[in-house]
Every structure is written in structure tokens, then in C-alpha cells.
Write a protein that holds these residues in place. Structure first.
Motif, PDB file in Angstrom:
ATOM      1  N   ARG A  69       0.843  -1.200   0.000  1.00  0.00           N
ATOM      2  CA  ARG A  69       0.000   0.000   0.000  1.00  0.00           C
ATOM      3  C   ARG A  69       0.879   1.251   0.000  1.00  0.00           C
ATOM      4  O   ARG A  69       0.646   2.193  -0.757  1.00  0.00           O
ATOM      5  CB  ARG A  69      -0.930   0.023   1.208  1.00  0.00           C
ATOM      6  N   GLU A  73       1.066   4.094  -2.937  1.00  0.00           N
ATOM      7  CA  GLU A  73       0.829   5.522  -2.688  1.00  0.00           C
ATOM      8  C   GLU A  73       1.999   6.364  -3.208  1.00  0.00           C
ATOM      9  O   GLU A  73       1.802   7.431  -3.797  1.00  0.00           O
ATOM     10  CB  GLU A  73       0.600   5.770  -1.189  1.00  0.00           C
ATOM     11  N   ALA A  76       1.619   6.510  -6.957  1.00  0.00           N
ATOM     12  CA  ALA A  76       0.564   7.436  -7.375  1.00  0.00           C
ATOM     13  C   ALA A  76       1.011   8.892  -7.219  1.00  0.00           C
ATOM     14  O   ALA A  76       0.697   9.736  -8.066  1.00  0.00           O
ATOM     15  CB  ALA A  76      -0.707   7.176  -6.576  1.00  0.00           C
ATOM     16  N   ASN A  77       1.750   9.183  -6.147  1.00  0.00           N
ATOM     17  CA  ASN A  77       2.249  10.554  -5.970  1.00  0.00           C
ATOM     18  C   ASN A  77       3.181  10.953  -7.102  1.00  0.00           C
ATOM     19  O   ASN A  77       3.199  12.111  -7.530  1.00  0.00           O
ATOM     20  CB  ASN A  77       2.987  10.678  -4.633  1.00  0.00           C
ATOM     21  N   TYR A  83      -2.845   5.148  -9.864  1.00  0.00           N
ATOM     22  CA  TYR A  83      -2.220   3.909  -9.403  1.00  0.00           C
ATOM     23  C   TYR A  83      -1.931   3.006 -10.600  1.00  0.00           C
ATOM     24  O   TYR A  83      -2.389   3.261 -11.712  1.00  0.00           O
ATOM     25  CB  TYR A  83      -3.144   3.174  -8.424  1.00  0.00           C
ATOM     26  N   SER A 147      -7.426   1.609  -1.485  1.00  0.00           N
ATOM     27  CA  SER A 147      -6.940   2.975  -1.618  1.00  0.00           C
ATOM     28  C   SER A 147      -7.769   3.970  -0.819  1.00  0.00           C
ATOM     29  O   SER A 147      -7.312   5.074  -0.550  1.00  0.00           O
ATOM     30  CB  SER A 147      -6.922   3.389  -3.094  1.00  0.00           C
TER      31      SER A 147
END
Length: 168
Positions: A69, A73, A76-77, A83, A147
Motif C-alpha cells: 500500500r 501511494e 501514485a504521488n 495507481y 486505496s
């Protein structure tokens, strides 16, 4: 007779004389009782040990999914909030994990014993995702991380299918 000649027999009789025979050792019944008690204790300890091993492997599964996870994250940033896209619920050790390794996660970890796989599924546009794995301690139970921040154990209606709807 003199008092020094009297010997005490631990089995309840007072014997006189210096050369008395005192029984040494255990009877068969005494040995069988001790062996039965040791066997019962070994069974109880063994059952607890196996349960503790399962709980330990389940804790590792939960930790691995939480590590994924965090990696997702970070991914995705770095990719405008999108994602990894994988709509099929494929194993994480396939294409999804390779996209995360080594930049976002140190190594692609798998199930501690290889009996289950960590699964990943995203929405079509990569906006949402869920990761899950089945647990050993309770049958038909999986641990799911999504998410939207929800994570936890979920009982499944259909064995081998978790979650019923993967995307929140």
C-alpha cells in the motif's frame, strides 16, 4: 533390638534389621501414568505452537500488504494520482510488483509459505485499488487493503473469492 538397626521403608512399613531389602524403581503403572501426562502436555503445546505459526504468517501477510500500500501511494504521488492499472486481480508478483520495484518497494515479497498469492486490482482509470490475500488462521477469510484507507479481515461467501467487489 537397638534403635539404630531399625530402617524406615518409604513405602509405609517399619523394618527392622540392617540387611532389609528396600524396593527400588517404579511400577509399570506409575511409568504409564507419567508417560500419559507427558503425552497430553506435548499435544497441547504442539497445537498451540502450530496456531502461533499460522498467526505469525498471517501477521507477515498483513505487513506485506501494508508495505505494498505504501509503495502504491508513492507510485501514485509520482504519477499524478494514478495507481498501477490492473483490472484483472492478477498476482502482485507479476507485472504490478515489477513496476514498483526497486523505486517504490525494496523487493517484491510473496506469501510466507506460497499457499496463496497477493492479489491486486485497480479501477479502469487507476483511481482506486485493492490488494488482498487469504489468511491461514480462519478459513474463507482474507485481509484486504484499499486505496480509500480501509483495511481489515473480510469473510468471504464464496471460498477462494475475496473481496466480492474488489474496488471500493
Amino acid at each position: 533390638r537397638r534403635a539404630q538397626d531399625k530402617l524406615f521403608n518409604p513405602f509405609g512399613r517399619l523394618r527392622t534389621g540392617v540387611h532389609c531389602s528396600i524396593r527400588m524403581g517404579f511400577t509399570l503403572l506409575e511409568l504409564l501414568v507419567v508417560i500419559a501426562i507427558i503425552g497430553i502436555l506435548a499435544t497441547l503445546i504442539g497445537a498451540n505452537y502450530i496456531g502461533a505459526q499460522r498467526a505469525g504468517r498471517d501477521a507477515r501477510r498483513r505487513g506485506d500488504l501494508n508495505a505494498y500500500r505504501g509503495a502504491l501511494e508513492l507510485y501514485a504521488n509520482a504519477n499524478n494520482g494514478v495507481y498501477l492499472i490492473n483490472t484483472g486481480g492478477d498476482p502482485l508478483t507479476a507485472l504490478s510488483c515489477l513496476s514498483l520495484n526497486p523505486t517504490y518497494i525494496g523487493s517484491c515479497v510473496g506469501d510466507p509459505v506460497g499457499t496463496t498469492t497477493y492479489r491486486y486490482q485497480s479501477s479502469t482509470g487507476g483511481i482506486d485499488y485493492c490488494i488482498w490475500a487469504f489468511l491461514e488462521e480462519r478459513s474463507n477469510t482474507c485481509y484486504k487493503v484499499c486505496s480509500d484507507g480501509k483495511a481489515g479481515d473480510y469473510s468471504t461467501v464464496v471460498p477462494g473469492v475475496c473481496p466480492p467487489t474488489a474496488i471500493p
